[in-house]
Scaffold this active site. Sequence first.
Site, PDB file in Angstrom:
ATOM      1  N   ASN A   7       0.263  -1.120   0.007  1.00  0.00           N
ATOM      2  CA  ASN A   7      -0.228   0.187  -0.249  1.00  0.00           C
ATOM      3  C   ASN A   7       1.569   0.927  -0.105  1.00  0.00           C
ATOM      4  O   ASN A   7       1.431   1.487   1.202  1.00  0.00           O
ATOM      5  CB  ASN A   7      -0.850  -0.014   1.056  1.00  0.00           C
ATOM      6  CG  ASN A   7      -1.604   1.215   1.161  1.00  0.00           C
ATOM      7  OD1 ASN A   7      -1.819   2.468   0.245  1.00  0.00           O
ATOM      8  ND2 ASN A   7      -2.914   0.789   2.189  1.00  0.00           N
ATOM      9  N   LYS A  14       3.274   0.914   2.686  1.00  0.00           N
ATOM     10  CA  LYS A  14       3.186  -0.239   4.065  1.00  0.00           C
ATOM     11  C   LYS A  14       3.456  -1.221   3.320  1.00  0.00           C
ATOM     12  O   LYS A  14       3.218  -1.479   1.678  1.00  0.00           O
ATOM     13  CB  LYS A  14       1.272   0.212   4.549  1.00  0.00           C
ATOM     14  CG  LYS A  14       1.429   1.166   5.337  1.00  0.00           C
ATOM     15  CD  LYS A  14      -0.002   0.940   6.515  1.00  0.00           C
ATOM     16  CE  LYS A  14      -0.042   2.175   6.283  1.00  0.00           C
ATOM     17  NZ  LYS A  14      -2.036   2.321   6.836  1.00  0.00           N
ATOM     18  N   ARG A  88      -3.187  -2.225  -3.559  1.00  0.00           N
ATOM     19  CA  ARG A  88      -3.780  -1.316  -3.256  1.00  0.00           C
ATOM     20  C   ARG A  88      -3.811  -0.431  -3.924  1.00  0.00           C
ATOM     21  O   ARG A  88      -3.206   0.649  -3.717  1.00  0.00           O
ATOM     22  CB  ARG A  88      -3.680  -0.899  -1.437  1.00  0.00           C
ATOM     23  CG  ARG A  88      -5.085  -0.198  -1.971  1.00  0.00           C
ATOM     24  CD  ARG A  88      -4.925   0.340   0.613  1.00  0.00           C
ATOM     25  NE  ARG A  88      -6.169   0.722   0.494  1.00  0.00           N
ATOM     26  CZ  ARG A  88      -6.827   2.130   1.108  1.00  0.00           C
ATOM     27  NH1 ARG A  88      -5.203   2.344   2.341  1.00  0.00           N
ATOM     28  NH2 ARG A  88      -7.766   2.489   1.443  1.00  0.00           N
ATOM     29  N   HIS A 176     -12.371   2.223   0.505  1.00  0.00           N
ATOM     30  CA  HIS A 176     -13.046   1.143   1.294  1.00  0.00           C
ATOM     31  C   HIS A 176     -13.754  -0.205   1.305  1.00  0.00           C
ATOM     32  O   HIS A 176     -13.799  -0.913   1.464  1.00  0.00           O
ATOM     33  CB  HIS A 176     -13.696   1.431   2.839  1.00  0.00           C
ATOM     34  CG  HIS A 176     -13.083   2.602   3.366  1.00  0.00           C
ATOM     35  ND1 HIS A 176     -12.851   3.450   4.702  1.00  0.00           N
ATOM     36  CD2 HIS A 176     -11.638   3.349   3.983  1.00  0.00           C
ATOM     37  CE1 HIS A 176     -12.565   4.876   5.159  1.00  0.00           C
ATOM     38  NE2 HIS A 176     -11.005   4.183   4.631  1.00  0.00           N
ATOM     39  N   GLY A 204     -12.706   3.688  11.149  1.00  0.00           N
ATOM     40  CA  GLY A 204     -11.083   4.047  11.114  1.00  0.00           C
ATOM     41  C   GLY A 204     -10.869   5.639  11.316  1.00  0.00           C
ATOM     42  O   GLY A 204     -11.883   6.623  11.164  1.00  0.00           O
ATOM     43  N   ARG A 235     -11.864  14.588   8.509  1.00  0.00           N
ATOM     44  CA  ARG A 235     -12.877  14.919   7.375  1.00  0.00           C
ATOM     45  C   ARG A 235     -13.993  15.743   7.755  1.00  0.00           C
ATOM     46  O   ARG A 235     -14.354  15.193   9.099  1.00  0.00           O
ATOM     47  CB  ARG A 235     -12.534  13.911   6.774  1.00  0.00           C
ATOM     48  CG  ARG A 235     -11.303  13.767   5.813  1.00  0.00           C
ATOM     49  CD  ARG A 235     -11.508  12.594   4.798  1.00  0.00           C
ATOM     50  NE  ARG A 235     -10.611  12.331   4.337  1.00  0.00           N
ATOM     51  CZ  ARG A 235      -9.903  10.806   3.824  1.00  0.00           C
ATOM     52  NH1 ARG A 235     -11.087  10.026   4.106  1.00  0.00           N
ATOM     53  NH2 ARG A 235      -9.267  10.360   3.749  1.00  0.00           N
ATOM     54  N   ASP A 276      -7.653  11.333  18.136  1.00  0.00           N
ATOM     55  CA  ASP A 276      -8.097   9.705  18.306  1.00  0.00           C
ATOM     56  C   ASP A 276      -9.204   9.438  19.632  1.00  0.00           C
ATOM     57  O   ASP A 276      -9.177  10.158  20.268  1.00  0.00           O
ATOM     58  CB  ASP A 276      -6.825   9.650  19.405  1.00  0.00           C
ATOM     59  CG  ASP A 276      -6.462   7.849  19.260  1.00  0.00           C
ATOM     60  OD1 ASP A 276      -7.492   7.621  20.068  1.00  0.00           O
ATOM     61  OD2 ASP A 276      -5.608   7.369  18.752  1.00  0.00           O
ATOM     62  N   GLY A 324     -10.329   0.723  13.145  1.00  0.00           N
ATOM     63  CA  GLY A 324      -9.926   1.100  14.372  1.00  0.00           C
ATOM     64  C   GLY A 324     -10.870   1.028  15.408  1.00  0.00           C
ATOM     65  O   GLY A 324     -11.162   0.677  16.660  1.00  0.00           O
ATOM     66  N   GLU A 327     -14.100  -1.978  15.908  1.00  0.00           N
ATOM     67  CA  GLU A 327     -13.772  -2.314  16.739  1.00  0.00           C
ATOM     68  C   GLU A 327     -14.036  -2.591  18.523  1.00  0.00           C
ATOM     69  O   GLU A 327     -14.179  -3.046  19.033  1.00  0.00           O
ATOM     70  CB  GLU A 327     -12.638  -3.843  16.155  1.00  0.00           C
ATOM     71  CG  GLU A 327     -12.794  -3.695  14.658  1.00  0.00           C
ATOM     72  CD  GLU A 327     -11.139  -3.960  13.913  1.00  0.00           C
ATOM     73  OE1 GLU A 327     -10.142  -4.252  14.445  1.00  0.00           O
ATOM     74  OE2 GLU A 327     -11.298  -3.629  13.020  1.00  0.00           O
ATOM     75  N   ASN A 328     -12.533  -1.489  18.437  1.00  0.00           N
ATOM     76  CA  ASN A 328     -12.436  -1.504  20.091  1.00  0.00           C
ATOM     77  C   ASN A 328     -13.239  -0.417  21.062  1.00  0.00           C
ATOM     78  O   ASN A 328     -13.063  -0.407  22.163  1.00  0.00           O
ATOM     79  CB  ASN A 328     -10.922  -0.534  20.006  1.00  0.00           C
ATOM     80  CG  ASN A 328     -10.165  -1.780  18.850  1.00  0.00           C
ATOM     81  OD1 ASN A 328      -9.973  -2.403  19.607  1.00  0.00           O
ATOM     82  ND2 ASN A 328      -9.791  -1.464  18.238  1.00  0.00           N
ATOM     83  N   GLU A 378      -7.921  -6.189   5.312  1.00  0.00           N
ATOM     84  CA  GLU A 378      -7.537  -5.097   4.035  1.00  0.00           C
ATOM     85  C   GLU A 378      -6.480  -6.565   3.027  1.00  0.00           C
ATOM     86  O   GLU A 378      -6.529  -6.488   1.410  1.00  0.00           O
ATOM     87  CB  GLU A 378      -7.600  -3.807   3.750  1.00  0.00           C
ATOM     88  CG  GLU A 378      -9.187  -3.711   4.428  1.00  0.00           C
ATOM     89  CD  GLU A 378      -8.822  -2.063   4.930  1.00  0.00           C
ATOM     90  OE1 GLU A 378      -8.558  -1.121   5.824  1.00  0.00           O
ATOM     91  OE2 GLU A 378      -9.123  -1.116   3.242  1.00  0.00           O
TER      92      GLU A 378
HETATM   93  P1  ADP Z   1      -6.894   3.786   9.386  1.00  0.00           P
HETATM   94  O1  ADP Z   1      -6.618   2.724   9.161  1.00  0.00           O
HETATM   95  O2  ADP Z   1      -7.866   4.847   8.923  1.00  0.00           O
HETATM   96  O3  ADP Z   1      -6.268   5.238   9.597  1.00  0.00           O
HETATM   97  P2  ADP Z   1      -7.542   2.682  11.704  1.00  0.00           P
HETATM   98  O4  ADP Z   1      -8.907   1.937  11.566  1.00  0.00           O
HETATM   99  O5  ADP Z   1      -6.440   1.886  12.233  1.00  0.00           O
HETATM  100  O6  ADP Z   1      -7.505   3.603  11.331  1.00  0.00           O
HETATM  101  O7  ADP Z   1      -8.129   3.642  13.265  1.00  0.00           O
HETATM  102  C1  ADP Z   1      -7.536   4.502  14.182  1.00  0.00           C
HETATM  103  C2  ADP Z   1      -8.198   4.597  14.906  1.00  0.00           C
HETATM  104  O8  ADP Z   1      -9.153   3.848  15.609  1.00  0.00           O
HETATM  105  C3  ADP Z   1      -7.803   5.878  15.864  1.00  0.00           C
HETATM  106  O9  ADP Z   1      -7.902   7.071  14.970  1.00  0.00           O
HETATM  107  C4  ADP Z   1      -8.580   6.191  16.925  1.00  0.00           C
HETATM  108  O10 ADP Z   1      -9.752   6.893  17.441  1.00  0.00           O
HETATM  109  C5  ADP Z   1      -9.461   4.415  17.191  1.00  0.00           C
HETATM  110  N1  ADP Z   1      -9.420   3.451  18.101  1.00  0.00           N
HETATM  111  C6  ADP Z   1      -8.513   2.203  17.814  1.00  0.00           C
HETATM  112  N2  ADP Z   1      -8.261   1.908  19.758  1.00  0.00           N
HETATM  113  C7  ADP Z   1      -9.279   2.350  20.254  1.00  0.00           C
HETATM  114  C8  ADP Z   1      -9.843   2.474  21.067  1.00  0.00           C
HETATM  115  N3  ADP Z   1      -9.556   1.283  21.661  1.00  0.00           N
HETATM  116  N4  ADP Z   1     -10.859   3.320  21.671  1.00  0.00           N
HETATM  117  C9  ADP Z   1     -11.270   4.041  20.437  1.00  0.00           C
HETATM  118  N5  ADP Z   1     -10.879   3.899  19.542  1.00  0.00           N
HETATM  119  C10 ADP Z   1     -10.060   3.947  19.748  1.00  0.00           C
END
Ligand code: ADP
Length: 394
Positions: A7, A14, A88, A176, A204, A235, A276, A324, A327-328, A378
């Site tokens: 990528n 990457k 990609r 995406h 993300g 954005r 973040d 990100g 999932e989290n 991905e």
């Molecule tokens: P990208 O690939 O678009 O850069 P990711 O899918 O890796 O992004 O997501 C990154 C984002 O996920 C970070 O900016 C952060 O806000 C969020 N993130 C990661 N872990 C957590 C968590 N435990 N709680 C909340 N948000 C999280």
Amino acid sequence: MTVLVINSGSSSIKYQLVDPESGEAIAVGLVEQIGESTSRVKHTYDGEKHEYEQRLADHGEGLRFVLDLFDSVGPSLAEAGIVAVGHRVVQGGDNFNGPALITEDVRDLIEELAPLAPLHNPANLRGIDVARELLDVPHVVVFDTAFFQTLPEEAARYALNREVADRYGVRRYGAHGTSHQYVSHKASEWIGREDLKQIVLHLGNGASVSAVVNGEAVDTSMGLTPLEGLVMGTRTGDIDPAVIFHLSRVAGMSIDELDDLFNKKSGVKGLAGENDMRAVWDMADSGDENAREALDIYVHRLVKYIGSYAAVMGGLDVIAFTAGIGENDDRLRAEVLERLAPFGVKIDPEVNAVRGDNIRAITTADSSVTVLVIPTNEELAIARQTMDVVATLS
Ligand code: ADP
């Protein structure tokens, strides 16, 4: 057999060496700040992280450095059985509805599409060109837009003057797509049914939502570019386009300044000062009203899209959270799903709060919609699509 997935960004590469069958990422790495006075390289193999700092003038030097690392710290690409490279590419326009073997014609088409993705396609091509020089295996391109080529015209066409739109290729291409396709397929597998109405939320730093019926995308939130749709890290997502005319007239902002404002200085960062989500929650918890409001705007936009896509599809079976934040961030998921309670969506708070790498349902058995958390991958999706193309060659 392995596939090297690349990528390539404007100043970064990457990469992952993936076993497409087992899904294992054998080696993972990143070259950053290419062309700056010091570039940074991270390469992880066999549980060990190797880090380097040195000037790498261009993508060619960057990739050569990476290939030397595969020789010196491993794994040796030859011994790992590399059969292809999967690249990609962000924008495939109307030309690609699936992965493609790179030929001179395909390469030229990606170049011709650069005006639609000026920040991405030229950077992707740089990676493709140097990789083709250095690695004598088939090279395959996987487009972020391909999954959305099934969008019906009513979803893909803007109500912009037809002549202008067609002359300049202005329409909804989405982005995406590789993730939306992978995640919606995983959801079908998990449920054990193809005939599903799904909403996939890829949250993300960039964020997008898609509506998927029977495995085919019928709508998505990103448009001509990844700027449209959800509130993102930096954005705006959806905004009245007349804001551009207004700021141009009253603030004297140039097109480049507006591009920068909308793409890099807005979204959660522009509202709360941080992009973040973990930091934004911390701020909101300690009483920062702007941070709390940023979360409210983020959730509001999501709820609005879920409602409209359920209406567009005439029903809803599955919502899948991924990437990100998806999932989290269990608190964010809970806030979104609580807003859907009047429609019979019943979250299971205990399961929602559990972290994990596995696919899981976070709703109760009697919920009107099954809500899943599905880790996206991905690179694996690109590796598998690459193998599909390679299989047609022999
Ligand atoms: P990208 O690939 O678009 O850069 P990711 O899918 O890796 O992004 O997501 C990154 C984002 O996920 C970070 O900016 C952060 O806000 C969020 N993130 C990661 N872990 C957590 C968590 N435990 N709680 C909340 N948000 C999280």
